[in-house]
Write an enzyme that holds these catalytic residues in place. Structure first.
Site, short mmCIF file in Angstrom:
data_model
loop_
_atom_site.label_atom_id
_atom_site.label_comp_id
_atom_site.label_asym_id
_atom_site.label_seq_id
_atom_site.Cartn_x
_atom_site.Cartn_y
_atom_site.Cartn_z
N HIS A 1 9.75 5.71 3.91
CA HIS A 1 9.22 6.44 5.08
C HIS A 1 8.68 5.46 6.10
CE1 HIS A 1 6.00 6.16 2.07
NE2 HIS A 1 5.14 6.07 3.07
N GLY B 1 0.80 -1.23 0.00
CA GLY B 1 0.00 0.00 0.00
C GLY B 1 0.83 1.27 0.00
N HIS C 1 5.96 5.21 9.24
CA HIS C 1 4.83 5.83 9.93
C HIS C 1 5.01 5.54 11.42
CE1 HIS C 1 2.11 6.24 6.29
NE2 HIS C 1 2.94 5.30 5.84
P1 AMP Z 1 2.26 5.44 2.14
O1 AMP Z 1 0.88 5.01 1.75
O2 AMP Z 1 2.92 4.52 3.11
O3 AMP Z 1 3.11 5.77 0.94
O4 AMP Z 1 2.07 6.78 2.98
C1 AMP Z 1 2.09 8.05 2.42
C2 AMP Z 1 1.62 8.97 3.50
O5 AMP Z 1 1.97 10.30 3.15
C3 AMP Z 1 0.11 8.98 3.75
O6 AMP Z 1 -0.15 8.61 5.10
C4 AMP Z 1 -0.31 10.42 3.45
O7 AMP Z 1 -1.33 10.88 4.32
C5 AMP Z 1 0.99 11.17 3.65
N1 AMP Z 1 1.12 12.42 2.93
C6 AMP Z 1 0.88 12.64 1.61
N2 AMP Z 1 1.14 13.92 1.28
C7 AMP Z 1 1.56 14.52 2.43
C8 AMP Z 1 1.98 15.85 2.77
N3 AMP Z 1 2.03 16.83 1.84
N4 AMP Z 1 2.33 16.12 4.04
C9 AMP Z 1 2.28 15.14 4.97
N5 AMP Z 1 1.90 13.88 4.73
C10 AMP Z 1 1.54 13.57 3.47
#
Ligand code: AMP
Length: 112
Positions: free
Chosen positions: A97, A90, A99
Protein backbone atom coordinates in the site's frame (compact mmCIF):
# COMPACT_ATOMS: atom_id res chain seq x y z
CA UNK A 1 -5.25 -18.66 4.33
CA UNK A 2 -6.46 -15.89 6.66
CA UNK A 3 -7.25 -12.64 4.87
CA UNK A 4 -5.57 -9.47 6.07
CA UNK A 5 -7.61 -6.32 6.66
CA UNK A 6 -6.98 -4.85 3.20
CA UNK A 7 -8.00 -8.10 1.49
CA UNK A 8 -11.25 -7.94 3.50
CA UNK A 9 -11.76 -4.34 2.30
CA UNK A 10 -11.16 -5.41 -1.32
CA UNK A 11 -13.71 -8.21 -0.93
CA UNK A 12 -16.25 -5.84 0.70
CA UNK A 13 -16.24 -7.79 3.97
CA UNK A 14 -15.41 -4.68 5.98
CA UNK A 15 -16.41 -1.14 5.03
CA UNK A 16 -14.10 1.55 3.70
CA UNK A 17 -14.49 5.09 2.44
CA UNK A 18 -13.59 4.57 -1.21
CA UNK A 19 -12.05 7.41 -3.16
CA UNK A 20 -11.42 5.74 -6.51
CA UNK A 21 -11.42 2.19 -7.85
CA UNK A 22 -10.73 0.34 -11.06
CA UNK A 23 -10.39 -3.32 -12.01
CA UNK A 24 -6.93 -3.66 -10.45
CA UNK A 25 -6.53 -0.95 -7.79
CA UNK A 26 -8.41 0.69 -4.94
CA UNK A 27 -7.96 3.99 -3.08
CA UNK A 28 -9.69 4.57 0.27
CA UNK A 29 -9.36 6.83 3.31
CA UNK A 30 -6.98 5.82 6.09
CA UNK A 31 -8.90 5.14 9.30
CA UNK A 32 -6.29 7.03 11.37
CA UNK A 33 -5.34 10.03 9.21
CA UNK A 34 -1.94 11.63 9.73
CA UNK A 35 -2.71 14.62 7.48
CA UNK A 36 -5.88 16.42 6.31
CA UNK A 37 -5.86 14.08 3.30
CA UNK A 38 -4.60 10.54 3.99
CA UNK A 39 -5.49 7.95 1.37
CA UNK A 40 -4.30 4.36 1.06
CA UNK A 41 -3.75 3.05 -2.45
CA UNK A 42 -3.57 -0.72 -2.92
CA UNK A 43 -3.49 -3.33 -5.68
CA UNK A 44 -6.36 -5.84 -5.62
CA UNK A 45 -3.81 -8.56 -6.33
CA UNK A 46 -2.11 -9.97 -3.22
CA UNK A 47 1.39 -8.47 -3.11
CA UNK A 48 3.04 -8.39 0.31
CA UNK A 49 5.12 -5.26 -0.05
CA UNK A 50 7.00 -3.02 -2.45
CA UNK A 51 9.96 -5.42 -2.50
CA UNK A 52 7.70 -8.13 -3.93
CA UNK A 53 6.12 -5.87 -6.57
CA UNK A 54 6.84 -6.49 -10.23
CA UNK A 55 7.53 -3.54 -12.52
CA UNK A 56 4.34 -4.37 -14.44
CA UNK A 57 2.31 -4.05 -11.21
CA UNK A 58 4.02 -0.72 -10.58
CA UNK A 59 3.21 0.58 -14.05
CA UNK A 60 -0.52 0.29 -13.36
CA UNK A 61 -0.06 1.49 -9.79
CA UNK A 62 1.80 4.63 -10.91
CA UNK A 63 -0.94 5.58 -13.36
CA UNK A 64 -3.63 4.89 -10.78
CA UNK A 65 -1.90 7.00 -8.11
CA UNK A 66 -1.61 9.87 -10.60
CA UNK A 67 -5.31 9.48 -11.34
CA UNK A 68 -6.18 9.62 -7.61
CA UNK A 69 -4.10 12.81 -7.27
CA UNK A 70 -5.99 14.40 -10.19
CA UNK A 71 -9.31 13.22 -8.74
CA UNK A 72 -8.45 14.95 -5.45
CA UNK A 73 -7.29 18.10 -7.27
CA UNK A 74 -3.95 18.26 -5.43
CA UNK A 75 -1.56 18.19 -8.40
CA UNK A 76 -0.50 21.80 -7.96
CA UNK A 77 -0.30 22.03 -4.14
CA UNK A 78 1.58 18.73 -3.87
CA UNK A 79 1.56 15.63 -1.73
CA UNK A 80 3.73 12.94 -0.14
CA UNK A 81 3.78 9.28 -1.12
CA UNK A 82 5.08 6.66 1.31
CA UNK A 83 5.26 2.90 1.31
CA UNK A 84 6.41 1.14 4.47
CA UNK A 85 8.26 -2.16 4.11
CA UNK A 86 8.93 -4.69 6.88
CA UNK A 87 9.77 -4.17 10.53
CA UNK A 88 12.14 -1.23 10.18
CA UNK A 89 9.81 0.42 7.68
CA UNK A 90 6.96 0.14 10.19
CA UNK A 91 4.66 -1.87 7.94
CA UNK A 92 1.61 -3.13 9.86
CA UNK A 93 -0.53 -4.59 7.08
CA UNK A 94 1.21 -7.20 4.86
CA UNK A 95 -0.41 -6.03 1.62
CA UNK A 96 1.37 -3.49 -0.61
CA UNK A 97 0.00 0.00 0.00
CA UNK A 98 1.00 3.58 -0.65
CA UNK A 99 0.09 6.32 1.80
CA UNK A 100 -0.91 9.50 -0.05
CA UNK A 101 -0.63 12.43 2.37
CA UNK A 102 -1.67 15.96 1.50
CA UNK A 103 -3.81 18.93 2.41
CA UNK A 104 -1.20 20.83 4.44
CA UNK A 105 2.51 21.68 4.34
CA UNK A 106 3.89 18.46 5.80
CA UNK A 107 6.73 18.34 8.31
CA UNK A 108 9.93 16.44 7.60
CA UNK A 109 12.59 15.46 10.10
CA UNK A 110 14.62 12.83 11.87
CA UNK A 111 12.63 9.62 12.16
CA UNK A 112 14.67 7.54 14.57
P1 AMP B 1 1.31 0.53 7.49
O1 AMP B 1 1.79 0.84 8.88
O2 AMP B 1 2.13 1.19 6.43
O3 AMP B 1 1.12 -0.94 7.27
O4 AMP B 1 -0.10 1.24 7.36
C1 AMP B 1 -1.31 0.61 7.65
C2 AMP B 1 -2.34 1.70 7.64
O5 AMP B 1 -3.62 1.10 7.54
C3 AMP B 1 -2.37 2.58 8.89
O6 AMP B 1 -2.15 3.93 8.51
C4 AMP B 1 -3.77 2.36 9.47
O7 AMP B 1 -4.32 3.54 10.02
C5 AMP B 1 -4.54 1.90 8.25
N1 AMP B 1 -5.71 1.08 8.51
C6 AMP B 1 -5.78 -0.02 9.31
N2 AMP B 1 -7.02 -0.55 9.28
C7 AMP B 1 -7.75 0.24 8.43
C8 AMP B 1 -9.10 0.22 7.97
N3 AMP B 1 -9.97 -0.72 8.38
N4 AMP B 1 -9.51 1.18 7.11
C9 AMP B 1 -8.64 2.13 6.70
N5 AMP B 1 -7.35 2.20 7.09
C10 AMP B 1 -6.91 1.27 7.95
Amino acid sequence: MQKNIFEKIIDGEIPSKKVLENENFLAFEDINPQAPIHILIIPKQSIKDFQQAHCIDMQGMTLFIQEVVKHLGIEQEGYRLITNVGTNGGQEVPHLHFHLLAGAKLKWGKMY
